[in-house]
Write an enzyme that holds these catalytic residues in place. Structure first.
Site, PDB file in Angstrom:
ATOM      1  N   GLU A 122       0.816  -1.211   0.000  1.00 43.20           N
ATOM      2  CA  GLU A 122       0.000   0.000   0.000  1.00 43.20           C
ATOM      3  C   GLU A 122       0.854   1.267   0.000  1.00 43.20           C
ATOM      4  OE1 GLU A 122      -2.749  -0.474   3.205  1.00 43.20           O
ATOM      5  OE2 GLU A 122      -3.584  -2.323   2.374  1.00 43.20           O
ATOM      6  N   GLU A 262      -7.465  -9.463  -2.562  1.00 43.27           N
ATOM      7  CA  GLU A 262      -8.279  -9.597  -1.351  1.00 43.27           C
ATOM      8  C   GLU A 262      -9.722  -9.296  -1.678  1.00 43.27           C
ATOM      9  OE1 GLU A 262      -7.253  -7.206   1.944  1.00 43.27           O
ATOM     10  OE2 GLU A 262      -5.247  -8.020   2.199  1.00 43.27           O
TER      11      GLU A 262
END
Length: 643
Positions: A122, A262
């Site tokens: 991220e 995810e």
């Protein structure tokens, strides 16, 4: 673990995850994210559970944890690992990238089906310009490093916490925001060149209309029509997939593969939409979607999907939602039925499936039908016979409070091994049995007849020594050139709650370095020489049988080229030698000296092979020397005939 808080952010979160191994037919697959923020079972038990009790054949971990990788070795499970965020700037240098690959991938690549190498986590959401600007160059360097090591089948990508403006009624009109378009153009160009997928996390939970939960969980709901293409959507997941595809296509990268790192649904939060029923409904349909090819805008595309997450993680901070994405509780009990268990059984016995570690030896273990009373009597009797029972005591490495059979088997086997492995030594009034199946776990290694004996000597801290004395010993030894990295946080011999264990490791290392003299173990009366091995299953403490350190080292020749030395380094690290000390952040890492890094691992290999001349040849680039190449921060082990 992903550091972005799922329960308080609305953007897509992108984490990469493993899919299927190289060279297999391209098909959609279901994998699982294995997070570790909680009181979970040891990695070996988790891997055994995934392998024998579920239909998941792909796992993503959020680092390159060697304990988890060792457990995954030989499991046939496909794996992805991650380079930590802080290492990204260093990875821009190809030599550093090769060091990271050598330390974290090469030791395992023959036993693990690696699929993806994730660079950071991220990064764009971190707002750290240093990390953001170095991300693509780091990905490029790691891609080169993998190719140079013959591991080009491992695809490099990066997980994103990713903001995108979605129009649910018109997925075909979705676009990247102007302020991020240049960044993602560079990322997508890398993926095109590297032939790796762009991964994102479509979480309908965060983008749904709260008055239309059924549309988000694949329930009965009104279809939504894209007014531009006239395609209809009966679930939000497909709409989000096509929205991402449209954004990629709009900047010229519609040909780049996609994968879902995810997706999932929480079982608890501050609203009724979070429930085991809704989570089961969503994930059951996601599993079905993995077997369906394509979406309205991508009718022929295969996409691998990875569910978040394997476990409920009680160790996560933040709101309730953060801790409740798991399909299973830490004890392997299913929170809801999602159809991934084999035969409907939720939790394996810790002895039901042997460790992947093979052994041709024999062990003594307790019979299944033995009662707790019989097993406790066995423990009491064995411990009275001079067998070391500390490993099964409270806080011992083989202590399992809920498993009498495990504890009894450990000491019964210790007695059996100490008595020449005769059948009589494993009888225990009919409660013991000899087996060829290794009953060891990832945290408790049960010796076999094949385990090398250690009849030598060790230096260890006395029981009565105070923590102050032991800390002073540690400080003094570490200031005298002994490598203390193994007892530092993250080191293989670090035990935060056991000062005696940490001190013993470094006191013994000093004792070994001084030729095993009694004086070298005095430590102002706080040390003692023992013939009882203080090693644990995770921390091996060398004994007096080890080679004396007054003699020889293997080092790289001065005239050897960097290419030769890098080849030596790559090869040694692929042979199971621990290369972390020469990786970025390691105690023996020297960014400017290939000679030092290569010599360290060449010497480690030479040591592991018994200090034979051939083990230091390295195609003519190595030489045995009597000059110690150690530095104040990096100690090279030496070898000479045992004294």
């Amino acid at each position: 673990m992903a550091k972005t808080t799922r329960c308080s952010t609305l953007p897509f979160l992108l984490i990469v995850a493993p899919v299927i191994f190289q060279l297999l037919a391209v098909t959609s697959a279901i994998g699982i994210n294995y997070g570790t923020l909680g009181k979970l079972q040891p990695p070996q038990k988790v891997v055994d559970f995934i392998r024998t009790k579920t239909n998941f054949d792909s796992v993503k971990i959020y680092d390159a944890n060697p304990n988890i990788l060792r457990a995954l070795a030989g499991s046939e499970i496909n794996v992805t690992i991650m380079v930590p965020n802080g290492n990204i700037p260093a990875m821009v240098n190809v030599a550093n990238a090769r060091q990271w690959v050598a330390a974290n991938v090469l030791p395992f690549h023959k036993q693990i089906k690696f699929k993806y190498l994730c660079v950071g986590n991220e990064i764009f959401a971190s707002n750290d310009n240093n990390l953001i600007s170095n991300l693509v160059p780091a990905m490029q360097s790691l891609n080169k490093a993998l190719k140079a090591s013959g591991l080009e089948y491992i695809k490099v990508t990066t997980p994103h916490a990713y903001n995108i403006s979605l129009n649910h009624n018109a997925p075909s009109q979705s676009r990247f925001r102007e302020d991020v378009k240049e960044f993602f153009t560079k990322i997508l160009e890398f993926h095109r060149q590297a032939k790796s997928p762009f991964m994102f996390n479509p979480y309908p939970y965060f983008t749904m209309d709260r008055n239309n939960v059924n549309y988000a969980i694949f329930g009965p709901a009104n279809e939504v029509t894209d007014t531009n293409t006239k395609h209809t959507y009966n679930n939000l997941f497909d709409a989000m997939m096509d929205a991402m595809y449209s954004a990629m296509k709009a900047i010229g990268y519609g040909d780049v593969d996609m994968a879902i790192g995810e997706t999932g649904w929480p079982t608890a939060c501050d609203a009724p939409r979070c429930s085991p029923q809704n989570a089961a409904q969503y994930n059951r349909n996601i599993i079905k979607r993995a077997n369906v090819i394509g979406t309205p805008l991508m009718p022929n595309r295969h996409v691998d999907i990875f569910i978040f997450a394997l476990f409920k993680e009680d160790g996560k901070p933040g709101p309730t939602c953060e801790r409740n994405w798991g399909i299973f509780k830490p004890d392997f009990t299913p929170i809801y039925d999602v159809g991934v268990l084999k035969g409907g059984r939720s939790s394996p016995s810790p002895w039901s499936s042997p460790s992947p570690r093979s052994s041709n030896g024999k062990w003594c273990m307790a019979k299944q039908e033995a009662t707790d009373e019989q097993l406790q009597a066995n423990i009491d009797w064995v411990c009275s016979q001079g067998i070391d029972c500390k490993p099964i005591s409270l806080n011992g490495v083989c202590f399992d409070n809920n498993n009498m059979k495990s504890r009894a088997s450990y000491v019964m086997n210790a007695y059996y091994q100490s008595n020449k492995r005769t059948d009589d030594a494993c009888n225990f009034s009919g409660t013991g049995m000899v087996t060829t199946s290794n009953p060891s776990t990832s945290t408790c290694n049960i010796p076999t007849e094949d385990t090398p004996s250690t009849s030598g000597k060790w230096c260890m801290a006395k029981e009565e020594a105070t923590d102050e004395q032991l800390q002073a010993n540690i400080d003094w030894v570490c200031s005298n050139g002994i490598d203390c990295n193994p007892i530092s946080p993250g080191g293989i011999c670090f035990d935060n709650n056991n000062m005696k264990s940490r001190s013993t490791f470094v006191m013994n290392a000093y004792y070994v370095s001084k030729g095993y003299t009694e004086d070298a173990c005095d430590f102002k009366g706080s040390g003692i020489v023992t013939t009882t091995n203080p090693s644990t299953s995770t921390c091996t403490i060398p004994s007096g049988d080890a080679q004396s350190t007054s003699g020889k080292w293997c080092m790289a020749k001065e005239e050897a080229t960097d290419e030769q030395l890098q080849a030596n380094l790559d090869w040694v690290c692929s042979q199971g030698i621990d290369c972390k000390p020469i990786s970025p952040g390691g105690i023996c890492f020297d960014n400017k000296k290939m000679w030092t890094r290569s010599s360290y691992v060449m010497n480690a290999y030479y040591e592991s092979k018994g200090y034979t001349e051939d083990a230091c040849d390295f195609k003519g680039s190595g030489i045995v020397s009597t000059i110690n190449p150690s530095t104040p921060t990096c100690t090279f082990s030496s070898g000479a005939p045992a004294t």
